[in-house]
Motif scaffolding. Structure first.
Motif, PDB file in Angstrom:
ATOM      1  N   GLY A 110      19.350  -7.687  26.426  1.00 38.72           N
ATOM      2  CA  GLY A 110      19.702  -9.011  25.940  1.00 38.72           C
ATOM      3  C   GLY A 110      18.962 -10.071  26.741  1.00 38.72           C
ATOM      4  O   GLY A 110      19.066 -10.120  27.967  1.00 38.72           O
ATOM      5  N   SER A 140      23.559  -8.443  28.158  1.00 40.22           N
ATOM      6  CA  SER A 140      23.870  -7.899  26.837  1.00 40.22           C
ATOM      7  C   SER A 140      25.375  -7.977  26.601  1.00 40.22           C
ATOM      8  O   SER A 140      26.156  -7.475  27.412  1.00 40.22           O
ATOM      9  CB  SER A 140      23.385  -6.450  26.740  1.00 40.22           C
ATOM     10  OG  SER A 140      22.024  -6.365  27.130  1.00 40.22           O
ATOM     11  N   VAL A 181      16.039  -7.236  22.567  1.00 42.24           N
ATOM     12  CA  VAL A 181      17.467  -6.920  22.511  1.00 42.24           C
ATOM     13  C   VAL A 181      17.739  -5.799  21.513  1.00 42.24           C
ATOM     14  O   VAL A 181      17.213  -5.782  20.406  1.00 42.24           O
ATOM     15  CB  VAL A 181      18.307  -8.171  22.185  1.00 42.24           C
ATOM     16  CG1 VAL A 181      17.999  -8.719  20.815  1.00 42.24           C
ATOM     17  CG2 VAL A 181      19.793  -7.870  22.324  1.00 42.24           C
TER      18      VAL A 181
END
Length: 263
Positions: free
Chosen positions: A86, A78, A229
């Protein structure tokens, strides 16, 4: 149901925790501008399997939620405003000045280890660098409270108090969790709360404590793609650190501590 781990189970969790910390040490050596997040993920999966483990996150899906697509990767990577989850991608390039949260789980010997670190890529804005430092401090202040006789939200309150003293926001809809033979077990471990509330901590509880702290005013992480995400509501940077710990009488035992930190 909250389970109390036996010393035999804790021995096995030391192995999975150590394996997890070694992956993040490897990432620290390898991560650099120009890499894609998928390249990091490929390195991590090979490293885990070469060392006798299985990626905890790969194909993971929350129980009882058939609408969620199983997670497709080994790592959660992420960047900047991405708080958690992510998904590694061949087109997502890590750049100078980014902060990159890498969350990793390893299943080994029948038990999971779970840990996260936020890495600074090259020259990072000093204000963002401070966010990363404070988030790591939040993690260890929370861990200090994970001793027998304290309450669960003593952990939460310590994290929140430190983060807010610097004017940062606490992401409230993403929490830590119990851990063991399942990646996510009871209880949830929020990063905000009132001291002396919540369940009483008992020796042998295994917890994944993971503060997610943001620079802006976000109280929640919101989905970017409808699945995995999650980003800050206002697009401001967020940092994330996590350790798997065992509640003890005097001082929590950290399962995912890097060998260099044990010295």
């Amino acid at each position: 149901m909250i389970t109390i781990k036996s010393e035999r189970e804790i021995d096995l969790m030391r192995e999975s925790g150590a394996a997890t910390s070694l992956v993040l040490d490897m990432i620290e050596r390898e991560i650099k501008p120009g890499m894609t997040t998928l390249q990091l993920d490929t390195l991590a999966e090979a490293f885990i399997r070469d060392n006798g483990g299985v990626p905890s996150f790969l194909h993971y899906a929350p129980k009882g939620d058939p609408d969620v697509t199983p997670y497709p990767a080994t790592l959660c990577v992420s960047i900047n405003e991405e708080v958690v989850h992510g998904v590694p991608d061949a087109k997502r390039v890590i750049r100078e000045g980014d902060i990159v949260s890498v969350d990793c789980g390893v299943y080994k010997g029948g038990y999971h280890g779970d840990s996260a670190r936020t890495y600074l890529i090259g020259e990072v804005n000093p204000k963002v660098r401070k966010l990363v430092t404070v988030t790591r401090e939040c993690l260890y202040l929370g861990i200090e409270q994970a001793v027998e006789g304290n309450r669960l939200h003593d952990i939460s309150a310590a994290i929140e108090r430190h983060a807010r003293s610097f004017g940062y926001s606490v992401i409230e809809n993403m929490v830590g969790h119990g851990i063991g033979s399942e990646l996510h077990e009871e209880p949830p471990v929020p990063n905000y709360g009132r001291r002396k509330t919540g369940i009483r901590l008992r020796e042998g509880m295994a917890l994944a404590i993971e503060p997610m702290i943001a620079m802006g005013r976000s109280r929640n992480a919101v989905s970017r793609n409808g699945q995995w995400v999650a980003v800050t509501e206002d697009g401001k940077p967020s940092a994330h650190f996590e350790h798997t710990i065992i509640v003890r009488k005097e001082k929590a035992e950290i399962m995912t501590l890097s060998p260099s930190e044990r010295k």
